[in-house]
Design an enzyme around this catalytic site. Structure first.
Site, PDB file in Angstrom:
ATOM      1  CB  THR A 185      -4.686  44.488 -34.882  1.00 13.51           C
ATOM      2  OG1 THR A 185      -3.578  44.203 -33.901  1.00 13.51           O
ATOM      3  CG2 THR A 185      -4.083  46.132 -35.443  1.00 13.51           C
ATOM      4  CB  SER A 188      -0.612  38.626 -26.835  1.00 11.25           C
ATOM      5  OG  SER A 188      -1.143  39.915 -26.160  1.00 11.25           O
ATOM      6  CB  THR A 244       3.012  29.117 -38.969  1.00 11.65           C
ATOM      7  OG1 THR A 244       3.603  29.294 -37.909  1.00 11.65           O
ATOM      8  CG2 THR A 244       3.521  29.013 -40.443  1.00 11.65           C
ATOM      9  NE  ARG A 262       9.981  26.157 -31.831  1.00 10.60           N
ATOM     10  CZ  ARG A 262      10.168  26.698 -32.878  1.00 10.60           C
ATOM     11  NH1 ARG A 262       9.190  26.237 -34.092  1.00 10.60           N
ATOM     12  NH2 ARG A 262      10.848  27.796 -33.145  1.00 10.60           N
ATOM     13  CD  GLN A 308      15.151  25.109 -33.058  1.00 13.81           C
ATOM     14  OE1 GLN A 308      15.900  26.051 -33.499  1.00 13.81           O
ATOM     15  NE2 GLN A 308      15.387  24.584 -31.516  1.00 13.81           N
TER      16      GLN A 308
END
Length: 338
Positions: A11, A56, A157, A233, A266
């Site tokens: 971006t 991505s 993260t 997870r 999770q």
């Protein structure tokens, strides 16, 4: 001090196109103007991926390309900054952390939530902050600078797709917080490193999220054909729906067939303790690998990294429990497998 900057896409350097935001801004010119009149003017060189990517679209092949670029400029620069899209920056920072334990020079990653041409963008403070961190003499290994925080590269993260505080390291404190002066925290010690790592390439590592009501049949379908490794997870501290017919038996058979299963939580902030509850006991007895306090990004990148080193079986399990690049807090009283 000379700093090498690698722009991979993302971006920060995007412009509006009829198909939406895409890489294309004059990043080098913008950076020259940004640093003009500062002590860093004339000390920065930049290279870019020939094909700039939205992060991505990043793969382990791109991790390898970043590592190769950094090594290619290792002797001509004292510090390094990687400009990267935010979507997968935490995966890349973890991957670089494992691959560059022998690099010996600081590597700081950053990006932006808004393109540099938007009024109010976070591009300038993130880039200048990353440059300051990289040239501070206080950074060892790989780190991420974002939203006025410097974070350990193997602990990061992404927590928000819009906030300027878009990244965090939930298991450990930030390495530094900006201010006048910056506030620094000593990094954790004990990482073993990895000498002469083999380069990254793609491996079939499957990430599965458990949900209430998931069936053994659904998991069996996801595991056919079997992947090279699985990140499962689970709930809480590594719990699975143990009363679901056939589910734990399926996971046990998968492990017995030679497919390692690494169990993560999770929860954003968690410590996986297999067997702490009855709901996780069967997995612990089957030889599943507990992720301990690793992030999903660090866990996934570590499995890919170890597979690239040719590890499997007991060797892979042992290495998963090793603190290679500061990605986990080792506890000799709590092994990753039972």
């Amino acid at each position: 001090m000379r700093t090498h900057i690698l722009y991979t896409g993302g971006t920060l350097g995007m412009v509006e196109t009829p198909q939406g935001l895409a890489p294309g801004a004059d990043l080098a010119g913008w950076l020259d103007r940004l640093l003009d009149g500062t002590e860093m003017a004339g000390t920065v060189e930049m290279t870019s991926f020939e094909h700039l990517i939205d992060s991505s679209n990043a793969t382990p092949d791109d991790w390898r390309a970043i590592v190769e670029d950094l090594w290619a400029h290792h002797d001509s620069a004292d510090a390094f900054v990687v400009l990267h899209g935010t979507d997968t920056m935490a995966y890349t920072s973890a991957a670089l952390s494992y691959a560059l334990t022998g690099f010996g020079k600081p590597v700081v990653m950053t990006g932006a939530q808004y393109p540099l041409g938007v009024v109010g963008t976070d591009a300038a403070p993130n880039v200048t902050g990353a440059l300051r961190a990289a040239t501070s003499g206080k950074v060892g290994g790989v780190a991420v600078f974002f939203g006025h925080k410097l974070l350990a590269g193997a602990r990061v993260t992404k927590t928000s797709s819009w906030s300027y505080q878009g990244f965090d390291s939930p298991a450990v404190p930030a390495l530094a917080l900006t201010g006048a002066p910056w506030q620094w925290t000593p990094p954790a010690e004990g990482a073993t490193g990895w000498p002469d790592p083999a380069p990254y390439r793609r491996h079939d590592v499957l990430v599965l999220d458990l949900v209430p009501g998931v069936t053994a049949a659904r998991l069996a379908a996801a595991l056919d054909p079997p992947p090279e490794a699985v990140v499962l997870r689970a709930f809480g501290t590594g719990n699975v729906p143990s009363e679901e017919p056939g589910l734990t038996d399926l996971l046990a058979r998968t492990i017995a067939s030679g497919v390692p299963i690494a169990v993560a939580s999770q929860c954003v902030q968690a410590e996986v303790l297999l067997g702490h509850y009855e709901a996780g006991y069967a997995l612990a007895q089957s030889g599943a690998i507990g992720a301990h306090d690793m992030t999903l990004e660090a866990l996934y990148a570590k499995l890919v990294f170890l597979l690239c080193q040719g590890l499997s079986g007991a060797g892979l399990v042992e290495a998963m429990g090793r603190n290679i690049a500061g990605e986990l807090t080792t506890d000799p009283d709590q092994p990753l497998t039972q």
